[in-house]
Design an enzyme around this catalytic site. Structure first.
Site, mmCIF file in Angstrom:
data_model
loop_
_atom_site.group_PDB
_atom_site.id
_atom_site.type_symbol
_atom_site.label_atom_id
_atom_site.label_comp_id
_atom_site.label_asym_id
_atom_site.label_seq_id
_atom_site.Cartn_x
_atom_site.Cartn_y
_atom_site.Cartn_z
ATOM 1 N N ASN A 159 0.850 -1.197 0.000
ATOM 2 C CA ASN A 159 0.000 0.000 0.000
ATOM 3 C C ASN A 159 0.884 1.245 0.000
ATOM 4 O OD1 ASN A 159 -2.458 1.578 0.409
ATOM 5 N ND2 ASN A 159 -1.728 1.899 2.504
ATOM 6 N N HIS B 281 1.055 5.111 1.302
ATOM 7 C CA HIS B 281 0.421 6.013 2.273
ATOM 8 C C HIS B 281 1.074 7.393 2.168
ATOM 9 C CE1 HIS B 281 -1.784 7.160 5.828
ATOM 10 N NE2 HIS B 281 -0.691 7.724 6.289
#
Ligand code: GRF
Length: 204
Positions: free
Chosen positions: A112, A114
């Site tokens: 992911n 961020h």
């Protein structure tokens, strides 16, 4: 020569990070990634158009359709992932949290991006502009981007890469977001290649 790993990009928004992945594939920066599928959690995200323009298959899986039933939502995701034999998942602005049964199934197979330097301004409730609002409110002089593995705890998986971004006088959440996005676009393809290469080596 290591193989390409069948990969899904998951998106919810405009997909500028997805575009960064598409560009990196085009100029040979992700030799172990095959972007086989884009999954959008929103029907009309611009990311879907980017997938279409680049000949990448796509699917829409909207969480709200499943109400609070996370299992049903994840089963629908799995249906699409299995159809394309996906081994690796890149969350590129996918605004949904998975259950541990999903993250365990893809252990070290989900990354992911961020928009802050984890552990700052991360975890539940820190997404999109909220991250940059919190950074400016706290008065930090440096923010940045992080790419990390995804486990059952939000934004808490092993960090793969980070890049610092200076906070400038007069920054608004929007101007900071734009500068951090540029860092995300550099970092995400690099981290994706690193993670995919590990998978390709584990399973040649
Ligand atoms: C990015 O800031 C990403 O870090 C966050 O959502 C945003 C997605 O932007 N998780 P885009 O859809 O890739 O343009």
């Amino acid at each position: 020569m290591l193989r390409r790993v069948k990969t899904a990009g998951m998106v919810s928004g405009s997909g500028s990070n997805l575009q960064a992945l598409i560009d990196a594939l085009a100029d040979g920066r992700m030799p172990n990634v095959e972007l086989s599928l884009v999954v959008s959690s929103k029907q009309n995200s611009y990311a879907l158009q980017r997938a279409g323009q680049n000949g990448i298959a796509s699917a829409v899986v909207e969480r709200r359709i499943f109400g609070g039933d996370s299992l049903a939502f994840e089963n629908e995701l799995l249906f699409h992932l299995e159809k394309y034999e996906i081994e690796f998942i890149i969350l590129a602005g996918f605004l949904t949290i998975f259950t541990s049964s999903f993250t365990d199934r893809f252990k070290d197979r989900i990354i992911n991006v961020h928009p802050a330097l984890i552990p700052s301004f991360s975890g539940k409730g820190f997404y999109d502009l909220k991250v940059h609002e919190a950074a400016l409110e706290r008065g930090v002089k440096v923010s940045g981007a992080t790419v990390h593995y995804v486990n059952e705890a939000v934004d808490a998986g092993r960090i793969i890469l980070q890049k610092a971004v200076e906070v400038l006088d007069g920054d608004t959440p929007q101007t900071l977001q734009q500068r951090v996005l540029k860092a995300e676009h550099i970092l995400l393809p690099r981290a994706a290649q690193m993670a995919a290469e590990i998978i390709a080596k584990e399973k040649p």
